[in-house]
Design an enzyme around this catalytic site. Structure first.
Site, PDB file in Angstrom:
ATOM      1  N   TYR A 164       0.250   6.693  -0.527  1.00  0.00           N
ATOM      2  CA  TYR A 164       0.554   6.045  -1.813  1.00  0.00           C
ATOM      3  C   TYR A 164       2.048   6.195  -2.132  1.00  0.00           C
ATOM      4  O   TYR A 164       2.724   5.217  -2.500  1.00  0.00           O
ATOM      5  CB  TYR A 164      -0.304   6.696  -2.905  1.00  0.00           C
ATOM      6  CG  TYR A 164      -0.012   6.240  -4.312  1.00  0.00           C
ATOM      7  CD1 TYR A 164      -0.649   5.114  -4.849  1.00  0.00           C
ATOM      8  CD2 TYR A 164       0.885   6.935  -5.127  1.00  0.00           C
ATOM      9  CE1 TYR A 164      -0.386   4.708  -6.148  1.00  0.00           C
ATOM     10  CE2 TYR A 164       1.144   6.537  -6.421  1.00  0.00           C
ATOM     11  CZ  TYR A 164       0.508   5.427  -6.930  1.00  0.00           C
ATOM     12  OH  TYR A 164       0.771   5.022  -8.223  1.00  0.00           O
ATOM     13  N   LYS A 168       5.364   3.533  -2.913  1.00  0.00           N
ATOM     14  CA  LYS A 168       6.226   3.537  -4.100  1.00  0.00           C
ATOM     15  C   LYS A 168       7.683   3.769  -3.705  1.00  0.00           C
ATOM     16  O   LYS A 168       8.593   3.208  -4.314  1.00  0.00           O
ATOM     17  CB  LYS A 168       5.723   4.576  -5.103  1.00  0.00           C
ATOM     18  CG  LYS A 168       4.312   4.276  -5.647  1.00  0.00           C
ATOM     19  CD  LYS A 168       4.234   2.914  -6.333  1.00  0.00           C
ATOM     20  CE  LYS A 168       2.897   2.656  -6.991  1.00  0.00           C
ATOM     21  NZ  LYS A 168       2.826   1.351  -7.670  1.00  0.00           N
TER      22      LYS A 168
HETATM   23  P1  NAD Z   1      -5.583   0.767 -13.134  1.00  0.00           P
HETATM   24  O1  NAD Z   1      -6.503   1.098 -12.019  1.00  0.00           O
HETATM   25  O2  NAD Z   1      -6.030   1.020 -14.529  1.00  0.00           O
HETATM   26  O3  NAD Z   1      -5.093  -0.730 -13.018  1.00  0.00           O
HETATM   27  C1  NAD Z   1      -4.771  -1.321 -11.797  1.00  0.00           C
HETATM   28  C2  NAD Z   1      -5.119  -2.795 -11.859  1.00  0.00           C
HETATM   29  O4  NAD Z   1      -4.778  -3.394 -10.589  1.00  0.00           O
HETATM   30  C3  NAD Z   1      -6.625  -3.021 -12.072  1.00  0.00           C
HETATM   31  O5  NAD Z   1      -6.829  -3.986 -13.103  1.00  0.00           O
HETATM   32  C4  NAD Z   1      -7.092  -3.534 -10.721  1.00  0.00           C
HETATM   33  O6  NAD Z   1      -8.218  -4.399 -10.798  1.00  0.00           O
HETATM   34  C5  NAD Z   1      -5.847  -4.245 -10.206  1.00  0.00           C
HETATM   35  N1  NAD Z   1      -5.873  -4.436  -8.764  1.00  0.00           N
HETATM   36  C6  NAD Z   1      -6.284  -3.573  -7.810  1.00  0.00           C
HETATM   37  N2  NAD Z   1      -6.198  -4.131  -6.593  1.00  0.00           N
HETATM   38  C7  NAD Z   1      -5.697  -5.388  -6.779  1.00  0.00           C
HETATM   39  C8  NAD Z   1      -5.372  -6.451  -5.907  1.00  0.00           C
HETATM   40  N3  NAD Z   1      -5.567  -6.349  -4.586  1.00  0.00           N
HETATM   41  N4  NAD Z   1      -4.878  -7.601  -6.441  1.00  0.00           N
HETATM   42  C9  NAD Z   1      -4.707  -7.725  -7.785  1.00  0.00           C
HETATM   43  N5  NAD Z   1      -5.011  -6.736  -8.656  1.00  0.00           N
HETATM   44  C10 NAD Z   1      -5.493  -5.594  -8.159  1.00  0.00           C
HETATM   45  O7  NAD Z   1      -4.259   1.619 -12.822  1.00  0.00           O
HETATM   46  P2  NAD Z   1      -2.864   1.752 -13.581  1.00  0.00           P
HETATM   47  O8  NAD Z   1      -2.617   3.209 -13.758  1.00  0.00           O
HETATM   48  O9  NAD Z   1      -2.786   0.859 -14.748  1.00  0.00           O
HETATM   49  O10 NAD Z   1      -1.903   1.257 -12.419  1.00  0.00           O
HETATM   50  C11 NAD Z   1      -0.991   0.185 -12.591  1.00  0.00           C
HETATM   51  C12 NAD Z   1       0.223   0.469 -11.731  1.00  0.00           C
HETATM   52  O11 NAD Z   1       0.853   1.664 -12.199  1.00  0.00           O
HETATM   53  C13 NAD Z   1      -0.094   0.720 -10.255  1.00  0.00           C
HETATM   54  O12 NAD Z   1       0.889   0.101  -9.451  1.00  0.00           O
HETATM   55  C14 NAD Z   1       0.008   2.228 -10.133  1.00  0.00           C
HETATM   56  O13 NAD Z   1       0.323   2.628  -8.823  1.00  0.00           O
HETATM   57  C15 NAD Z   1       1.120   2.510 -11.099  1.00  0.00           C
HETATM   58  N6  NAD Z   1       1.210   3.896 -11.562  1.00  0.00           N
HETATM   59  C16 NAD Z   1       0.221   4.457 -12.280  1.00  0.00           C
HETATM   60  C17 NAD Z   1       0.366   5.767 -12.690  1.00  0.00           C
HETATM   61  C18 NAD Z   1      -0.695   6.468 -13.485  1.00  0.00           C
HETATM   62  O14 NAD Z   1      -0.599   7.694 -13.666  1.00  0.00           O
HETATM   63  N7  NAD Z   1      -1.712   5.782 -13.967  1.00  0.00           N
HETATM   64  C19 NAD Z   1       1.517   6.498 -12.375  1.00  0.00           C
HETATM   65  C20 NAD Z   1       2.522   5.868 -11.650  1.00  0.00           C
HETATM   66  C21 NAD Z   1       2.362   4.557 -11.248  1.00  0.00           C
END
Ligand code: NAD
Length: 256
Positions: A164, A168
């Site tokens: 992962y 990033k």
């Molecule tokens: P989440 O799981 O709540 O949301 C992710 C969304 O992406 C979901 O709606 C899912 O259906 C969608 N998704 C998954 N696979 C997909 C695909 N192949 N095509 C289109 N959509 C797809 O998670 P989140 O925390 O809101 O994550 C959003 C972004 O933030 C991600 O890139 C994640 O890596 C990043 N992020 C999250 C955190 C955290 O702590 N939550 C920290 C750093 C970065």
């Protein structure tokens, strides 16, 4: 402390992964700011606890304009379909490459299938989301902007995150490289790097307790998707017209 007013009237904003979590909050913020929002996600319904209404319907209920295009961002042809859908609203002005997946795995246990799945959505999705949106902006003679979702794991190693984190880290250099090559077209490319945000993606992250353990380290609390909103609005706005290739860290100090 004051608040930021954003006006994206007459602009079309694509948010990938906009059904849940951070993407849902960001899509809603752009909708509230007057943009036409296209949520490009593999699933329409939110995963968030307590949320039932699909994002585009929730935006419409708040008086905004929004639609949903079922999209798997790991397939560039499906991203192209979203860009075509945006042309019906004048073409994409802001592309938010936010869709992401995570599988908690010790480094020695990551399989090629794990690697391909996580890289396909997170890095390939953001790469071609950036490229295809930029091509469309250039073809239309439009000066749009792109915001990618990175993570503190782009620069800070954590256990069970190797594949992962590599996606990033890749998004960091995608953002800088694309910013360099697209600047001549008036297209800015930036990223937001969230720290630990309480969303469904965090289920099973082995280090969650260490991140937010109340021991006096930072962050002192888990972030929420709402904590991210203004960073995306700012980077996509005219106010950031002299900002490109940059990452805004919204992590409660986690990267300190
Ligand atoms: P989440 O799981 O709540 O949301 C992710 C969304 O992406 C979901 O709606 C899912 O259906 C969608 N998704 C998954 N696979 C997909 C695909 N192949 N095509 C289109 N959509 C797809 O998670 P989140 O925390 O809101 O994550 C959003 C972004 O933030 C991600 O890139 C994640 O890596 C990043 N992020 C999250 C955190 C955290 O702590 N939550 C920290 C750093 C970065």
């Amino acid at each position: 402390m004051g608040t930021i007013d954003a006006d994206f009237a007459d602009e079309t904003v694509v948010v990938t992964g906009g059904s849940s979590g951070i993407g849902r909050a960001v899509a809603t913020a752009f909708g509230d700011a007057g943009a036409t929002v296209i949520n490009a996600d593999v699933r329409k319904d939110p995963k968030d606890v307590g949320a039932e209404t699909p994002t585009h319907e929730a935006i419409e209920e708040r008086g905004g304009i929004a639609t949903f295009v079922e999209t798997d961002v790991s397939d560039p042809a499906q991203i192209e379909t979203v860009i075509e859908a945006a042309r019906e609203f004048g073409g994409v002005d802001v592309m938010v490459n936010n869709a992401g997946v995570h599988r908690s795995r010790e480094f020695l246990d990551v399989t090629p299938e794990d690697f391909d799945f996580v890289h396909g959505v997170n890095l390939k999705g953001a790469f071609f989301g950036t490229q295809l949106a930029a091509r469309d902006m250039i073809n239309r003679g439009a000066e749009g902007t792109i915001v990618n979702t990175s993570s503190t794991t782009a620069e800070r190693a954590e256990r069970d995150h190797s594949h992962y984190a590599a996606t990033k880290g890749g998004i960091q250099m995608l953002t800088r490289s694309a910013a360099l090559e697209l600047d001549g077209y008036g297209i800015r490319v930036n990223a937001v790097a969230p720290g630990p945000i309480a969303t469904e993606i965090r289920e099973g992250w082995a280090d969650e307790a260490r991140d937010i353990d109340g021991s006096g380290g930072l962050p002192s609390r888990a972030g929420t998707p709402a904590d991210l909103r203004d960073a995306y609005l700012y980077l996509a706005s005219e106010g950031a017209s002299y900002v490109t290739g940059e990452t805004v860290w919204v992590d409660g100090g986690a990267s300190l």
